[in-house]
Write a protein that holds these residues in place. Sequence first.
Motif, PDB file in Angstrom:
ATOM      1  N   SER A  43     -46.539  26.256  55.399  1.00 23.29           N
ATOM      2  CA  SER A  43     -45.648  24.893  54.931  1.00 23.29           C
ATOM      3  C   SER A  43     -46.649  23.600  55.191  1.00 23.29           C
ATOM      4  N   LYS A  44     -47.422  23.583  56.616  1.00 23.77           N
ATOM      5  CA  LYS A  44     -48.518  22.498  56.489  1.00 23.77           C
ATOM      6  C   LYS A  44     -48.991  21.494  55.118  1.00 23.77           C
ATOM      7  N   VAL A  45     -49.971  23.656  55.739  1.00 21.37           N
ATOM      8  CA  VAL A  45     -50.842  23.574  53.964  1.00 21.37           C
ATOM      9  C   VAL A  45     -50.133  23.445  52.247  1.00 21.37           C
ATOM     10  N   ILE A  46     -49.380  23.691  52.812  1.00 18.88           N
ATOM     11  CA  ILE A  46     -48.267  23.045  51.064  1.00 18.88           C
ATOM     12  C   ILE A  46     -48.226  21.489  51.328  1.00 18.88           C
ATOM     13  N   LYS A  47     -47.766  20.998  52.002  1.00 21.42           N
ATOM     14  CA  LYS A  47     -47.547  19.874  52.161  1.00 21.42           C
ATOM     15  C   LYS A  47     -49.333  18.966  51.944  1.00 21.42           C
ATOM     16  N   SER A  48     -50.963  19.602  52.521  1.00 17.29           N
ATOM     17  CA  SER A  48     -51.789  19.404  51.893  1.00 17.29           C
ATOM     18  C   SER A  48     -51.883  19.206  50.285  1.00 17.29           C
ATOM     19  N   LEU A  49     -51.526  20.525  49.878  1.00 17.52           N
ATOM     20  CA  LEU A  49     -51.600  19.869  48.800  1.00 17.52           C
ATOM     21  C   LEU A  49     -50.864  19.522  47.836  1.00 17.52           C
ATOM     22  N   GLY A  50     -50.005  18.562  48.701  1.00 12.91           N
ATOM     23  CA  GLY A  50     -49.035  18.098  47.834  1.00 12.91           C
ATOM     24  C   GLY A  50     -47.354  18.482  46.827  1.00 12.91           C
ATOM     25  N   GLY A  51     -47.228  20.135  47.691  1.00 19.93           N
ATOM     26  CA  GLY A  51     -46.055  20.628  47.261  1.00 19.93           C
ATOM     27  C   GLY A  51     -44.785  20.423  48.240  1.00 19.93           C
ATOM     28  N   GLU A  52     -43.982  20.506  48.482  1.00 17.39           N
ATOM     29  CA  GLU A  52     -42.826  20.872  49.171  1.00 17.39           C
ATOM     30  C   GLU A  52     -42.393  22.431  49.478  1.00 17.39           C
ATOM     31  N   SER A  53     -42.262  22.473  51.114  1.00 20.88           N
ATOM     32  CA  SER A  53     -41.582  23.594  51.539  1.00 20.88           C
ATOM     33  C   SER A  53     -40.569  23.766  52.494  1.00 20.88           C
ATOM     34  N   LYS A  54     -39.736  24.423  52.272  1.00 24.56           N
ATOM     35  CA  LYS A  54     -39.101  24.541  53.644  1.00 24.56           C
ATOM     36  C   LYS A  54     -39.141  25.042  54.566  1.00 24.56           C
ATOM     37  N   ALA A  55     -38.903  24.669  56.021  1.00 25.03           N
ATOM     38  CA  ALA A  55     -39.518  25.805  57.284  1.00 25.03           C
ATOM     39  C   ALA A  55     -38.132  26.413  57.658  1.00 25.03           C
ATOM     40  N   LEU A  56     -38.123  27.490  57.732  1.00 23.03           N
ATOM     41  CA  LEU A  56     -37.309  27.989  58.716  1.00 23.03           C
ATOM     42  C   LEU A  56     -37.438  28.483  59.952  1.00 23.03           C
ATOM     43  N   GLY A  57     -36.247  29.595  60.316  1.00 16.59           N
ATOM     44  CA  GLY A  57     -37.143  30.181  61.723  1.00 16.59           C
ATOM     45  C   GLY A  57     -36.359  29.958  62.690  1.00 16.59           C
ATOM     46  N   VAL A  58     -36.592  30.590  63.860  1.00 14.35           N
ATOM     47  CA  VAL A  58     -36.283  30.812  65.297  1.00 14.35           C
ATOM     48  C   VAL A  58     -36.896  29.117  65.958  1.00 14.35           C
ATOM     49  N   LEU A  59     -36.769  28.274  67.075  1.00 11.76           N
ATOM     50  CA  LEU A  59     -37.339  28.021  67.424  1.00 11.76           C
ATOM     51  C   LEU A  59     -36.334  28.170  69.171  1.00 11.76           C
ATOM     52  N   ALA A  60     -36.970  27.369  70.492  1.00 11.71           N
ATOM     53  CA  ALA A  60     -36.700  27.444  71.707  1.00 11.71           C
ATOM     54  C   ALA A  60     -37.451  26.129  72.156  1.00 11.71           C
ATOM     55  N   GLY A  61     -36.195  26.074  73.389  1.00  7.01           N
ATOM     56  CA  GLY A  61     -36.996  25.299  74.229  1.00  7.01           C
ATOM     57  C   GLY A  61     -37.867  23.596  74.127  1.00  7.01           C
ATOM     58  N   ARG A  62     -37.858  23.264  74.870  1.00  5.42           N
ATOM     59  CA  ARG A  62     -39.384  21.902  74.903  1.00  5.42           C
ATOM     60  C   ARG A  62     -40.472  22.423  73.601  1.00  5.42           C
ATOM     61  N   ASN A  63     -41.372  23.014  74.148  1.00  3.34           N
ATOM     62  CA  ASN A  63     -42.489  24.028  72.638  1.00  3.34           C
ATOM     63  C   ASN A  63     -41.992  23.558  71.427  1.00  3.34           C
ATOM     64  N   GLY A  64     -40.655  24.110  71.190  1.00  2.79           N
ATOM     65  CA  GLY A  64     -40.034  24.360  70.218  1.00  2.79           C
ATOM     66  C   GLY A  64     -39.335  22.638  69.723  1.00  2.79           C
ATOM     67  N   GLN A  65     -38.679  22.227  70.568  1.00  6.94           N
ATOM     68  CA  GLN A  65     -38.524  20.599  69.946  1.00  6.94           C
ATOM     69  C   GLN A  65     -39.728  20.106  69.359  1.00  6.94           C
ATOM     70  N   PHE A  66     -41.063  19.666  70.054  1.00  2.00           N
ATOM     71  CA  PHE A  66     -42.286  19.521  70.320  1.00  2.00           C
ATOM     72  C   PHE A  66     -43.346  20.131  68.286  1.00  2.00           C
ATOM     73  N   ILE A  67     -42.503  21.215  67.663  1.00  3.72           N
ATOM     74  CA  ILE A  67     -42.977  21.973  66.650  1.00  3.72           C
ATOM     75  C   ILE A  67     -41.263  20.934  65.580  1.00  3.72           C
ATOM     76  N   LYS A  68     -40.213  20.833  65.875  1.00  2.00           N
ATOM     77  CA  LYS A  68     -39.754  19.880  65.354  1.00  2.00           C
ATOM     78  C   LYS A  68     -39.918  18.989  65.307  1.00  2.00           C
ATOM     79  N   SER A  69     -40.164  18.638  66.729  1.00  2.02           N
ATOM     80  CA  SER A  69     -40.708  16.426  65.729  1.00  2.02           C
ATOM     81  C   SER A  69     -41.551  16.514  65.222  1.00  2.02           C
ATOM     82  N   TYR A  70     -42.566  17.070  65.079  1.00  2.00           N
ATOM     83  CA  TYR A  70     -44.146  17.668  64.180  1.00  2.00           C
ATOM     84  C   TYR A  70     -43.483  17.878  63.181  1.00  2.00           C
TER      85      TYR A  70
END
Length: 310
Positions: A43-70
Motif C-alpha cells: 500500500s505504501k508503494v502504491i501511494k508512491s506510484l500515485g495510486g490508491e489502495s485500502k489496507a485491511l487486516g489485523v492489528l493489536a496493541g500499541r504497535n498496531g496503533q502506531f501502524i494505523k496512525s502512520y
Amino acid sequence: MIRTITLNPAVDKTVEIDNFKVGNVNRVSTQRVDAGGKGINVSKVIKSLGGESKALGVLAGRNGQFIKSYLDSIEIDNKFVFVNGETRTNLKVIDKINGTNTDINETGTFVSEEDLRKVELSIFEDLSQGLIVIFSGSVPQGIPKNIYGKWINKAKGLGIKTILDADGELLKEGIEAGPYMIKPNIHELEKLFNKKLESTEAVIEAAKCLFNYGINEVVVSLGGDGALFINKKETILAHGLNVQVKSTVGAGDSMVAALAYSMEKGYKLEETVILSVATSAANVMTSGTQPADINEISRLMKDVKFEYIK
C-alpha cells in the motif's frame, strides 16, 4: 481501488551495525522504525506510484496503533480489526561492511476464529467487479494455512482479480484456488516444487505448470538477476539493475505494488515489466521499508532492459 490484506503486520525496526558479529557486543550506528508487513508495504508503494489502495487486516496493541496512525497520516485508506495482544516487531540488521541483511522476525499475536470472521467481513463487505485484492505475507497463530485459498475462491466467485504473494503452505494452498497472479521468488518456487531450478528454462517450465490451476500470470523475482514475467502467450526476462543496495527488505512487496498498479491501469506487458523492475530496484536503495520516491523510480525506468524468451 486495490485492496491489500495483511494478517501479520509488523513494526519494522531497522538498525545498521558495522561488522556485525554473532556472540559479541554490537553497536548500532543508525536506526529507523517503519510501519510494515507485506500488504502494508504494498500500500505504501502504491501511494508512491500515485495510486490508491485500502489496507485491511489485523492489528493489536500499541504497535498496531502506531501502524494505523502512520497510515492515517499519509492518507492511506485502512480498516483493520484490532485484536488482543501486540502486533509484532521485526528487527532488520544491516551490515554495510560485510554486505549482509539479517531479519529477526517475531511470530505475531494470536487471532481467534471470531476475529478472523470479522476480518473476512471487512474484506468482502463491499467488493465489486474490477477491484484487485492482494493477499501477501505470513499469518499469525490461530489462522489456518488455507485461508488465502479460501478467500481467493470467494473473491473469484465475485469476479475479483487476486494477487498472491506468500510462501510455503500458504502459497501451495493459495495456488490450488487459482489466483489471477502469483509472485514467488526463485527460492519460494523451488520450495514449492521441491527441487533446484538450475536454469531460466527450468524456472519457466515450472511456472507454466501453475497455469493448470487457473492462474493467468506468474512473476518470478530472481533477486539481483532480475525477474521473469510469464503469461499464457508471452515470457519476458527482465535483467536486474545495478544500484546501490541499502536494504533488500520489501523489494518483493514493491514489485507486487507495481504489478497491481499496472493491472489496474491496464498497462501492456512491457510497460508492466519496466515499472515493476524499476520500482523494486528503487526500493532497495532506501533504508528500512520506506517506499521509494517516484522520481527515483522514473529515473530507473529508463535503464530497464529485457528480452522475450521463446
